[in-house]
Design a protein around this motif. Structure first.
Motif, PDB file in Angstrom:
ATOM      1  N   VAL A 198     -15.073  32.494  20.075  1.00  0.00           N
ATOM      2  CA  VAL A 198     -15.857  33.234  18.985  1.00  0.00           C
ATOM      3  C   VAL A 198     -14.716  33.990  17.971  1.00  0.00           C
ATOM      4  O   VAL A 198     -13.796  34.686  18.822  1.00  0.00           O
ATOM      5  N   ILE A 199     -15.000  34.226  16.808  1.00  0.00           N
ATOM      6  CA  ILE A 199     -14.327  35.187  16.139  1.00  0.00           C
ATOM      7  C   ILE A 199     -15.215  36.490  15.796  1.00  0.00           C
ATOM      8  O   ILE A 199     -16.249  36.264  15.343  1.00  0.00           O
ATOM      9  N   LYS A 200     -14.679  37.594  16.168  1.00  0.00           N
ATOM     10  CA  LYS A 200     -15.271  38.767  15.904  1.00  0.00           C
ATOM     11  C   LYS A 200     -14.722  39.455  14.606  1.00  0.00           C
ATOM     12  O   LYS A 200     -13.678  39.455  14.149  1.00  0.00           O
ATOM     13  N   GLY A 201     -15.685  39.669  13.868  1.00  0.00           N
ATOM     14  CA  GLY A 201     -15.316  40.629  12.550  1.00  0.00           C
ATOM     15  C   GLY A 201     -16.321  41.190  11.799  1.00  0.00           C
ATOM     16  O   GLY A 201     -17.447  41.382  12.623  1.00  0.00           O
ATOM     17  N   ILE A 202     -16.566  41.839  10.741  1.00  0.00           N
ATOM     18  CA  ILE A 202     -17.580  42.438   9.982  1.00  0.00           C
ATOM     19  C   ILE A 202     -18.062  41.584   8.845  1.00  0.00           C
ATOM     20  O   ILE A 202     -17.314  40.881   8.382  1.00  0.00           O
ATOM     21  N   ARG A 448     -18.133  34.191   6.201  1.00  0.00           N
ATOM     22  CA  ARG A 448     -18.358  34.114   7.906  1.00  0.00           C
ATOM     23  C   ARG A 448     -18.231  35.468   8.469  1.00  0.00           C
ATOM     24  O   ARG A 448     -19.139  36.461   8.965  1.00  0.00           O
ATOM     25  N   CYS A 449     -17.021  36.002   7.948  1.00  0.00           N
ATOM     26  CA  CYS A 449     -16.724  37.537   8.572  1.00  0.00           C
ATOM     27  C   CYS A 449     -15.343  37.940   8.064  1.00  0.00           C
ATOM     28  O   CYS A 449     -14.331  37.072   7.863  1.00  0.00           O
ATOM     29  N   ILE A 450     -15.100  39.224   7.711  1.00  0.00           N
ATOM     30  CA  ILE A 450     -13.818  39.787   7.861  1.00  0.00           C
ATOM     31  C   ILE A 450     -13.373  40.002   9.157  1.00  0.00           C
ATOM     32  O   ILE A 450     -13.650  40.774   9.982  1.00  0.00           O
ATOM     33  N   PRO A 451     -12.444  39.297   9.621  1.00  0.00           N
ATOM     34  CA  PRO A 451     -11.948  39.328  11.204  1.00  0.00           C
ATOM     35  C   PRO A 451     -11.233  40.539  11.536  1.00  0.00           C
ATOM     36  O   PRO A 451     -10.578  41.266  10.783  1.00  0.00           O
ATOM     37  N   PHE A 452     -11.591  41.147  12.531  1.00  0.00           N
ATOM     38  CA  PHE A 452     -10.797  42.393  13.223  1.00  0.00           C
ATOM     39  C   PHE A 452      -9.355  42.166  13.180  1.00  0.00           C
ATOM     40  O   PHE A 452      -8.614  42.950  12.911  1.00  0.00           O
ATOM     41  N   GLU A 453      -9.003  41.093  13.672  1.00  0.00           N
ATOM     42  CA  GLU A 453      -7.610  40.396  13.651  1.00  0.00           C
ATOM     43  C   GLU A 453      -7.206  39.871  12.446  1.00  0.00           C
ATOM     44  O   GLU A 453      -7.206  38.540  12.201  1.00  0.00           O
TER      45      GLU A 453
END
Length: 478
Positions: A198-202, A448-453
Motif C-alpha cells: 500500500v501507499i500511505k499518504g494524506i 488518491r493521496c499525497i504520499p508521505f514519501e
C-alpha cells in the motif's frame, strides 16, 4: 484433469472481462451470494471465515496499542446527527431513515448509522469531565448502512461490516499522533497479513472525510490498474467537541475542549484480496487469513491405508495450521480444481506410493510449484512454505504495482496514460481545487493521496503549469 478444466472454464478470464471475473470468483469460491434485499449480500461461511481471521488479527493489533472495544446503537436521532453540520452534509445523500416504529410514526426520524461520530460524541460528553478521563481509545466492530446507488459484493454494498475506531485526547498533538499511528497499523496489517503493498499518504481537502481536518489513507493497486482505498484515519481537531459541548477540566482547573480521531476499514478488504492476488483459476488467499491453510487430498483413497494416513497427517498438522482433509468421493482432479478455486495456499497430496516413500507432495497455490517433503519434516516445512507463499504474493503484487505506476509531466501525458495505461500516475500538483476538479472531469482520474514519501517528478503542476511542490498519486478507483 478434464473436471479441473471445466471448473476453471466456469470463471471468466480477467483479461476478457475483469468485472465478470470478479463476480465469478465471489460466487464460485462461495464467498457471498446475492439476496432479495437490493444492494446487500449474504456473506457465506467461507467468506465470513476470512473476515473472522481479519477481525481476529486486527483486533489483536488494536488491543496491543491500548484500544478497547465498545458497541454503540444502530440508530441516531436526526437532531443528534444535525449537531455537526459539515459531517451530516457529507453523509446526507447516503443516509437511510427509520420513520415508523411498528404502525406508529416516530416523533423524530432515526438515521441508520452510516458512521458513529455523533454517537461517540454524545457518550464522551457524558463520561469525560477531567484530564484524568483522557484519553479514551475505543473501537467497535459493527455493520453500517450507506444507501449506495451502484453496488458490488464486498466493494460497495448498502450494508457492510467494518470496524470504526474513535478516540479522544487532551491535546492536538496526541490526537495527531494517534491518527498517523493507526494508519501505520492498517499499512502493517495489509502488507504483513494480506501480502498487499500500500501507499500511505494524506488526502486532499476535496477528498477528506466529512468533518475532518485531515484524512490519511492507504491506497492499494488492483490487478486491473484501479486503486482501492483500503483504510482511512481522520484527525478531527476540536470541531466535534465544540459542536457537542464536550469539555474537560485540565491540570490547572481550566475548561478545555478535547481533540478527536476516527479510523476504519471494512469487508472491502476481502474484495482487495480477490483483486490483488486472484488469477484466472480463482481465488488466491494470503495464508494468514485463509480459512484453510493446507488441504490434504488423498490419492487413490480406495486403497488400503490412504484415508488413515490422510487423517493422521491432518491431526498432526492441526497443531500448527488450519487444515482440512477432503475424504469425499469426488475425484482427485475435482478436488484439485475446487481448492485451487478457493485459494487454499498449500495442497498436500498423499497416496500409496508416497506412503511407501514416507513423503508427500505439496503444491503451492501462488506459483504451482510442487515440492516433495518427507513426512518427518512436515512440522518444519509447512510453516516455511506458508511464509514463502505470503512472500511470493507480496513480491508479485509489488512488482505489478511498480510496472503499473507511471509518471506524467504534462496534462497531455497524463491524459494519454489515463486512457491507455491502467495504474497509478505520479504527477506534480499546485494545490488548487480547480486543477484537481479539471483532472477528474477531463482525464477521469481522482487524487488518491499525497504520499508521505515525496518524490520530485517535476517543478510545475501537471494541469495548469504553475509552480508545484507536491507530488500526488492519481488514478481511477473503486
Amino acid at each position: 484433469m478434464a473436471e479441473q478444466k471445466k471448473m476453471v472454464n466456469d470463471i471468466t478470464s480477467m483479461e476478457e472481462d475483469f468485472a465478470k471475473w470478479y463476480t465469478d470468483v465471489v460466487k464460485k469460491a462461495e464467498l457471498a451470494e446475492y439476496t432479495s434485499v437490493k444492494g446487500c449480500m449474504v456473506i457465506r461461511p467461507y467468506g465470513y471465515a476470512i473476515w473472522e481471521n481479519i477481525q481476529r488479527i486486527m483486533d489483536g493489533m488494536f488491543k496491543a496499542t491500548g484500544h478497547e472495544n465498545v458497541c454503540m446503537p444502530m440508530f441516531i436521532p436526526e437532531s443528534l446527527l444535525n449537531k455537526e453540520k459539515e459531517h451530516v452534509e457529507g453523509f446526507a445523500p447516503e443516509v437511510a431513515w427509520v420513520t415508523h416504529g411498528g404502525s406508529e410514526k416516530l416523533e423524530e426520524r432515526l438515521c441508520v448509522r452510516p458512521t458513529s461520530e455523533t454517537l461517540f460524541c454524545e457518550h464522551y460528553k457524558a463520561v469525560v469531565h477531567s484530564y484524568r478521563d483522557l484519553p479514551k481509545l475505543y473501537n467497535q466492530w459493527v455493520s453500517v448502512v450507506r444507501w449506495e446507488k451502484t453496488t458490488r459484493p464486498f466493494l460497495r454494498t448498502r450494508e457492510f461490516l467494518w470496524q470504526e475506531g474513535h478516540t479522544i485526547h487532551a491535546t492536538a498533538e496526541e490526537a495527531q499522533q494517534e491518527t498517523v499511528k493507526m494508519l501505520n497499523v492498517y499499512a502493517d496489517f495489509c502488507e504483513n497479513v494480506l501480502a498487499m503493498p500500500v501507499i500511505k499518504g494524506i488526502k486532499t481537502e476535496k477528498e477528506r472525510f466529512a468533518g475532518a481536518e485531515e484524512t490519511y489513507t492507504i491506497e492499494a493497486l488492483m490487478h486491473d490498474g484501479k486503486a482501492l482505498q483500503s483504510g482511512t484515519s481522520h484527525y478531527f481537531g476540536d470541531g466535534f467537541a465544540k459542536a457537542f459541548g464536550i469539555q474537560y477540566m485540565d491540570r490547572n482547573n481550566t475548561l478545555q475542549y478535547p481533540f478527536q480521531t476516527s479510523w476504519g476499514t471494512t469487508t472491502r478488504l476481502i474484495g482487495a484480496i480477490i483483486m490483488t492476488h486472484g488469477d484466472n483459476n480463482g481465488l488466491v488467499l494470503p495464508p494468514k487469513v485463509a480459512p484453510i491453510q493446507v488441504i490434504v487430498v488423498p490419492i487413490a483413497q480406495h486403497k488400503e491405508g490412504v484415508l488413515e494416513k490422510a487423517a493422521e497427517l491432518s491431526e498432526r498438522l492441526s497443531k500448527i495450521c488450519r487444515v482440512k482433509s477432503d475424504i469425499t468421493d469426488n475425484s482427485a482432479g475435482w478436488k484439485f480444481a475446487e481448492y485451487e478455486m478457493k485459494g487454499v495456499p498449500l495442497r498436500l497430496e498423499i497416496g500409496p506410493k508416497d506412503i511407501e516413500k514416507n513423503q508427500c507432495v505439496i503444491v503451492r497455490r501462488d506459483s504451482g510449484e510442487k515440492i516433495f517433503v518427507s513426512l518427518d519434516e512436515l512440522e518444519t516445512k509447512i510453516p516455511e512454505l506458508l511464509q514463502a507463499v505470503h512472500d511470493g504474493l507480496y513480491a508479485k503484487a509489488l512488482a505489478r504495482r511498480s510496472e503499473m505506476t507511471y509518471t506524467a509531466h504534462s496534462f497531455d501525458e497524463l491524459f494519454d496514460i489515463a486512457e491507455n495505461k491502467p495504474g497509478f500516475i505520479k504527477a506534480m500538483w499546485c494545490g488548487s481545487r480547480e486543477c484537481e476538479d479539471a483532472l477528474k472531469e477531463k482525464a477521469g482520474v481522482t487524487s488518491r493521496c499525497i504520499p508521505f514519501e515525496q518524490e520530485k517528478v517535476g517543478d510545475t503542476c501537471v494541469c495548469c503549469g504553475k509552480p508545484a511542490d507536491k507530488m500526488l498519486y492519481w488514478g481511477k478507483a473503486y
